[in-house]
Motif scaffolding. Structure first.
Motif, PDB file in Angstrom:
ATOM      1  N   TYR A  92      30.939 -11.719 -14.348  1.00 49.91           N
ATOM      2  CA  TYR A  92      32.121 -10.862 -14.295  1.00 49.91           C
ATOM      3  C   TYR A  92      32.281 -10.195 -15.651  1.00 49.91           C
TER       4      TYR A  92
ATOM      5  N   LYS B 193      28.739 -11.926  -6.966  1.00 47.20           N
ATOM      6  CA  LYS B 193      29.343 -13.052  -6.249  1.00 47.20           C
ATOM      7  C   LYS B 193      28.404 -14.241  -6.271  1.00 47.20           C
TER       8      LYS B 193
ATOM      9  N   ILE C 292      38.920 -14.564 -10.177  1.00 51.04           N
ATOM     10  CA  ILE C 292      38.590 -13.323 -10.890  1.00 51.04           C
ATOM     11  C   ILE C 292      38.985 -12.111 -10.056  1.00 51.04           C
ATOM     12  N   ASP C 293      38.678 -12.162  -8.768  1.00 50.65           N
ATOM     13  CA  ASP C 293      39.027 -11.050  -7.870  1.00 50.65           C
ATOM     14  C   ASP C 293      40.523 -10.761  -7.869  1.00 50.65           C
ATOM     15  N   GLN C 294      41.304 -11.816  -7.988  1.00 50.71           N
ATOM     16  CA  GLN C 294      42.764 -11.671  -7.929  1.00 50.71           C
ATOM     17  C   GLN C 294      43.370 -11.331  -9.284  1.00 50.71           C
ATOM     18  N   HIS C 295      42.573 -11.393 -10.326  1.00 52.39           N
ATOM     19  CA  HIS C 295      43.067 -11.126 -11.691  1.00 52.39           C
ATOM     20  C   HIS C 295      43.017  -9.630 -11.959  1.00 52.39           C
TER      21      HIS C 295
ATOM     22  N   ALA D 264      35.375 -17.254  -8.430  1.00 56.26           N
ATOM     23  CA  ALA D 264      35.173 -15.849  -8.052  1.00 56.26           C
ATOM     24  C   ALA D 264      36.444 -15.274  -7.428  1.00 56.26           C
ATOM     25  N   ASP D 265      37.120 -16.048  -6.589  1.00 54.78           N
ATOM     26  CA  ASP D 265      38.392 -15.607  -5.999  1.00 54.78           C
ATOM     27  C   ASP D 265      39.441 -15.402  -7.087  1.00 54.78           C
TER      28      ASP D 265
ATOM     29  N   CYS E 218      32.823 -20.408  -6.035  1.00 55.81           N
ATOM     30  CA  CYS E 218      33.502 -19.511  -5.087  1.00 55.81           C
ATOM     31  C   CYS E 218      34.991 -19.400  -5.399  1.00 55.81           C
TER      32      CYS E 218
ATOM     33  N   GLU F  78      36.675  -7.984 -13.531  1.00 53.03           N
ATOM     34  CA  GLU F  78      35.935  -7.489 -12.378  1.00 53.03           C
ATOM     35  C   GLU F  78      34.760  -8.423 -12.090  1.00 53.03           C
ATOM     36  N   LEU F  79      34.682  -8.918 -10.877  1.00 50.40           N
ATOM     37  CA  LEU F  79      33.550  -9.734 -10.456  1.00 50.40           C
ATOM     38  C   LEU F  79      32.339  -8.821 -10.276  1.00 50.40           C
TER      39      LEU F  79
END
Length: 555
Positions: free
Chosen positions: A440, A432, A421-424, A418-419, A415, A428-429
Motif C-alpha cells: 500500500y 491485495k 487500508i481500504d477504509q482509511h 487490507a480492509d 485480509c 491506497e491498497l
C-alpha cells in the motif's frame, strides 16, 4: 572500552579451560544465557536499542582490522557484544516488525539449537553425522509427502535408500533454486553418443553437440533475484533468465509465456526450465502453477516451483488450493527459516523423481563414496550444520494442525489489514493479499481523486510526489524504531505501469495484532504532518489542485 580492556594469558592451561570449563554463574555470559532462557522477548526488548543508529557510527565499533595478540576474557567479549552488537541489531521478533520475511521464533528453538551446536555434526557424510543423516532424509521425506502426496510404500522404498534422494538441504532458498536449476541444466544436456554430458564437457560443447544457440530459464517479472544468480553460476549468463510479463495481480501471463517459448524455439534456444512462483517476494502472489506445468511439458522443460515463501500454505486445508499444480513440479524450493519458523540458514529443494539428483552427484574416495547414504554427494555445499534437526522439531512440536493455524491466521490478518487500508482516507491498497503479504502507499483522498481525472503527464507528476512522501514515511518510521515496514517499487497497470514506491507488509508473526497494525497506520499518517516533509506535501497539494480545478472548469 579501548583503554581499559582486560586480557588473559595465552597458555595451554587457559586454552584447555576455554574448551572444557563453563563460565561462572555470575559471569556476564551466564547472566545473558539466563536472561534469554527466562524471558527471550524481554531480553530482546531491553537490549536492542529502538532508535536507529547511523550505520557509519556503528562501523566505528568494528573498525580495527587487527586480531588481538592476547586472549580476551569471555566476560569482556560478552559485554562488548551486548553493548555494540545486540544493541544495534534489528528486532526481527518484534510484533511491529512487519517489513520482512523474518519472524519471531518458537521458544523451543533456542534450547534445541544449543544441542545442535554442541553436537557440531557435519551433514556432508555419515561419518560425521550418524543419526543426523537418517533424520535429514526423514525431514526431506515429510516435506516431499506434503507436496507430492505419494503413498507410504514410495517412501519406505526410497527415503533411506542410498540410490535415491528426495531432495537436498541447503542454507537457504538461493542455493535451493540454484540446485534445482543445476539439475535441470544437466538433464537437458545428458551424455549421448560421443558427448560425455555437460557435467563433464561444459556448456559450450553441450550447445554445439545438441545444435542449440543458447539456453534459457523463464520466470515472471516477480521472480526472485536468486534466479539471476543461478543463470550466472550455471554459465548461461544473466540475460538467459527471461522475464515474462504479469497481470494486474502479479501473476505470470500464460499467453506471453507461451509466445516467449515459441520465440526461443525459433532462435534455437534450449528452454531449460520454467519457474513458477508460489508466493512472490514483493506481493505474495501465486502463479497459475497447473498451467505452467502444461507449458513446461509442451516445451520439454524442467518445471520448478519457487515456494520458498508460500510452500507451507500446503498445511492449510482452506488455502492449499491456491498452490494447485505444485504437485506437478519436477522440483520445489522451501525456506524453513521463513514460514516453518526455524532459525536463519535452513532451506531445501525437493525432487518429484528421487533419481533426478544423480545428474549432479559428486564422489570422492575419502568422503561421500559411491553407494553411501551421504546426502553430501548431491548438495552444492560441502560441510553443513544439522539444521534438519530444528525443522524436524518444528514439524513434530507444531504439527500439521499447528502450522495450519499459523498459516490461516497470517492470511486472514493480511485480509483484515487490507480492509483497514481500504477504509482509511489517507492510504491506497496497491496489491491485495493472496497469501499474507500486501502493499500500500500514502495517498490522501484529493490525490486519489486527481489521479482518476488527470492525464498521463499529470498522473506521473502526482505519483512522483507520492513516491517521495511514501519513501520519507518509511525511512522516518524505521528510524524512530517503534515499527518497521519495508518498501519496494511496483508498476500498477492502473497508473500506466509508472513505478510507484509502496509500503510492503509481511504478516507471518503470530504475535502481531490488528491493534499494532492500526498503530502503524496512525504513526505514518502523523509523520506526514511533520515539517521535514511539509514542502513535498505542499507541492503535492498544488499539483492536485491544478488537476481538480481544471477538471471542475471543464465541466
Amino acid at each position: 572500552m579501548s583503554g581499559s580492556k582486560k586480557t588473559a594469558q595465552a597458555s595451554l592451561e587457559a586454552m584447555y579451560r576455554v574448551f572444557t570449563v563453563a563460565e561462572a554463574p555470575d559471569s556476564a555470559l551466564s547472566r545473558i544465557d539466563q536472561l534469554i532462557s527466562r524471558n527471550l522477548a524481554g531480553f530482546l526488548q531491553d537490549h536492542i536499542v529502538a532508535t536507529e543508529k547511523d550505520l557509519s557510527e556503528v562501523e566505528k565499533d568494528f573498525a580495527d582490522p587487527n586480531i588481538p595478540d592476547k586472549p580476551m576474557f569471555v566476560s569482556e567479549q560478552a559485554q562488548f557484544l551486548l553493548d555494540k552488537l545486540v544493541a544495534n541489531s534489528v528486532h526481527t521478533a518484534s510484533p511491529s516488525f512487519v517489513g520482512h520475511m523474518t519472524s519471531a521464533l518458537p521458544y523451543f528453538m533456542l534450547p534445541l539449537s544449543k544441542i545442535m551446536i554442541a553436537l557440531n555434526q557435519n551433514l556432508v557424510k555419515t561419518e560425521t553425522s550418524k543419526a543426523f543423516t537418517p533424520l535429514e532424509r526423514q525431514v526431506l521425506g515429510m516435506l516431499h509427502r506434503l507436496v507430492y502426496k505419494k503413498d507410504g510404500g514410495f517412501y519406505r522404498a526410497r527415503m533411506h535408500d542410498a540410490h535415491h534422494a528426495l531432495g537436498a538441504m541447503t542454507s537457504g532458498g538461493t542455493l535451493a533454486n540454484i540446485t534445482a536449476l543445476w539439475v535441470a541444466r544437466n538433464h537437458a544436456f545428458p551424455a549421448e553418443g560421443s558427448f560425455r554430458g555437460i557435467h563433464r564437457e561444459g556448456l559450450f560443447r553441450a550447445l554445439r553437440y545438441y545444435g542449440h544457440e543458447g539456453a534459457a530459464i523463464l520466470v515472471s517479472r516477480r521472480g526472485h533475484y536468486s534466479l539471476r544468480k543461478a543463470a550466472d553460476v550455471l554459465g548461461l549468463g544473466r540475460d538467459a533468465l527471461i522475464a515474462v510479463d504479469t497481470d494486474e495481480d502479479n501473476r505470470i501471463l500464460e499467453d506471453d509465456l507461451r509466445n516467449k517459448c515459441l520465440e526461443l524455439q525459433r532462435q534455437r534456444i534450449r528452454i531449460l526450465a520454467i519457474v513458477g512462483i508460489a508466493g512472490t517476494t514483493e506481493t505474495g502472489h501465486v502463479d497459475p502453477l497447473d498451467t505452467l506445468a502444461d507449458v513446461a511439458r509442451e516445451f520439454n522443460a524442467h518445471f520448478h516451483v519457487d515456494a520458498a515463501w508460500g510452500g507451507p500454505t500446503l498445511f492449510s486445508r482452506q488455502y492449499a488450493p491456491l498452490l494447485r499444480g505444485i504437485e506437478q513440479a519436477d522440483s520445489v524450493t522451501f525456506d524453513a527459516h521463513k514460514q516453518l519458523y526455524v532459525p536463519m540458514g535452513a532451506g531445501l529443494v525437493l525432487f518429484k523423481d528421487p533419481t533426478l539428483v544423480r545428474a549432479i552427484e559428486h564422489h570422492a574416495q575419502y568422503i561421500i563414496r559411491k553407494g553411501s547414504k551421504d546426502l553430501g554427494s548431491t548438495t552444492l555445499e560441502g560441510s553443513r550444520p544439522g539444521m534438519a534437526m530444528l525443522i524436524h522439531s518444528g514439524l513434530r512440536i507444531i504439527g500439521r494442525e499447528g502450522y495450519e493455524l499459523l498459516i490461516n491466521q497470517g492470511i486472514e490478518k493480511a485480509c483484515a489489514f487490507a480492509d483497514m487500508i481500504d477504509q482509511h482516507s489517507h492510504f491506497e491498497l496497491i496489491s491485495k493479499p493472496e497469501l499474507n503479504i500486501l502493499t500500500y502507499r500514502f495517498a490522501p483522498p484529493d490525490a486519489l481523486q486527481a489521479l482518476s481525472q488527470a492525464d498521463q503527464r499529470q498522473r506521473e507528476k502526482i505519483n512522483a510526489h507520492l513516491n517521495r512522501i511514501t519513501k520519507f514515511l518509511q525511512k522516518t518510521q524505521r528510524e524512530r524504531g517503534k515499527a518497521f515496514v519495508s518498501r519496494t517499487r511496483l508498476e500498477p497497470p492502473r497508473y500506466d505501469s509508472y513505478p510507484c514506491v509502496v509500503f510492503r507488509v509481511v504478516l507471518a508473526n503470530p504475535l502481531t495484532t490488528l491493534g499494532i497494525l492500526n498503530e502503524i497506520l496512525r504513526e505514518q499518517q502523523a509523520l506526514a504532518g511533520e515539517p521535514a516533509i511539509e514542502s513535498e506535501m505542499t507541492a503535492l497539494k498544488r499539483t492536485v489542485d491544478e488537476v481538480l480545478n481544471a477538471s471542475a472548469g471543464a465541466s
